[in-house]
Design an enzyme around this catalytic site. Sequence first.
Site, short mmCIF file in Angstrom:
data_model
loop_
_atom_site.label_atom_id
_atom_site.label_comp_id
_atom_site.label_asym_id
_atom_site.label_seq_id
_atom_site.Cartn_x
_atom_site.Cartn_y
_atom_site.Cartn_z
N ASN A 1 67.53 110.34 18.94
CA ASN A 1 67.00 108.76 19.03
C ASN A 1 67.88 107.93 18.51
OD1 ASN A 1 66.43 109.37 16.35
ND2 ASN A 1 64.39 109.03 16.38
N GLU B 1 67.87 105.36 -0.29
CA GLU B 1 68.72 105.82 0.85
C GLU B 1 70.14 105.13 0.50
OE1 GLU B 1 65.46 107.05 4.17
OE2 GLU B 1 66.84 105.35 4.41
N HIS C 1 68.73 105.76 12.60
CA HIS C 1 67.89 105.93 11.63
C HIS C 1 67.67 104.64 10.81
CE1 HIS C 1 66.20 107.20 7.60
NE2 HIS C 1 67.05 106.27 7.16
N ARG D 1 63.51 97.94 11.84
CA ARG D 1 62.49 98.81 12.36
C ARG D 1 62.27 98.52 13.86
NH1 ARG D 1 62.13 103.99 10.33
NH2 ARG D 1 60.62 104.25 11.75
N LYS E 1 73.27 107.66 14.89
CA LYS E 1 73.25 109.20 14.84
C LYS E 1 74.36 109.56 15.66
CE LYS E 1 68.49 109.38 13.45
NZ LYS E 1 67.02 109.92 13.85
N TYR F 1 67.03 114.27 4.16
CA TYR F 1 65.94 114.37 5.12
C TYR F 1 64.82 115.03 4.18
CZ TYR F 1 67.21 112.32 9.37
OH TYR F 1 67.70 111.44 10.40
P1 IDP Z 1 61.80 107.45 12.16
O1 IDP Z 1 63.27 107.95 12.20
O2 IDP Z 1 61.54 106.49 13.26
O3 IDP Z 1 61.65 106.85 10.61
P2 IDP Z 1 60.48 109.57 11.09
O4 IDP Z 1 59.17 110.01 11.23
O5 IDP Z 1 60.98 109.35 9.68
O6 IDP Z 1 60.98 108.76 11.93
O7 IDP Z 1 61.40 111.25 11.29
C1 IDP Z 1 62.60 111.50 10.90
C2 IDP Z 1 63.45 111.80 12.27
O8 IDP Z 1 62.87 113.20 12.47
C3 IDP Z 1 63.34 110.96 13.61
O9 IDP Z 1 64.16 109.92 13.68
C4 IDP Z 1 63.38 112.20 14.69
O10 IDP Z 1 64.79 112.15 14.86
C5 IDP Z 1 62.77 113.30 13.98
N1 IDP Z 1 61.73 113.61 14.37
C6 IDP Z 1 60.41 112.86 14.00
N2 IDP Z 1 59.44 113.55 14.66
C7 IDP Z 1 59.86 114.43 15.33
C8 IDP Z 1 59.14 115.50 16.16
O11 IDP Z 1 57.81 115.48 16.33
N3 IDP Z 1 59.84 116.20 16.84
C9 IDP Z 1 61.37 116.45 16.62
N4 IDP Z 1 61.85 115.49 15.81
C10 IDP Z 1 61.17 114.52 15.45
MG MG Z 2 61.77 107.74 8.86
#
Ligand code: IDP
Ligand code: MG
Length: 135
Positions: free
Chosen positions: A114, A128, A117, A87, A11, A51
């Site tokens: 973070n 994807e 992805h 993961r 990212k 997304y």
């Molecule tokens: P993942 O990336 O670990 O699979 P997902 O639940 O699929 O997590 O969420 C996609 C992305 O959305 C996350 O990587 C993060 O950047 C963002 N995200 C998820 N939950 C939150 C939140 O509660 N607040 C802000 N951003 C979030």
């Molecule tokens: Mg995800």
Amino acid sequence: MTTERTLSIIKPDAVKKNIIGKILQRFEDNGLKIVEARMQSLTKEKAKEFYKIHSARPFFNDLVSFITSGPILILVLEGENAIEKNRKIMGATDPKKAEKGTIRADFAESIDANAVHGSDGQDTAKGEIAFFFKN
Ligand code: IDP
Ligand code: MG
């Protein structure tokens, strides 16, 4: 054990921090092979589509803004149990909750920024990969 393919994205926060190499090293050290790679900046339109599963979430607009804030590296990783393995290497979505030694624990700042992805299952991996890499 089966050989799988999964989609990974480095990212904008990680690209800006100049740690692409460190992240790729984690994949390779864990037996994942980089079989496709493309650096790109996503349009808002493409990001919203990618997304779309999160479109009803309160953080959706922030998520789209963040992922379009700079270039990203889109990868396909291949290896034994690649989806689950990736993961594990990534760590939990919130870096504060991520296990020590994972990419997110070591390199990520916040739940928004973070670092990576990764596809979360067989169906999403397939979808994807097809979304970014034709045939
Ligand atoms: P993942 O990336 O670990 O699979 P997902 O639940 O699929 O997590 O969420 C996609 C992305 O959305 C996350 O990587 C993060 O950047 C963002 N995200 C998820 N939950 C939150 C939140 O509660 N607040 C802000 N951003 C979030
Ligand atoms: Mg995800």
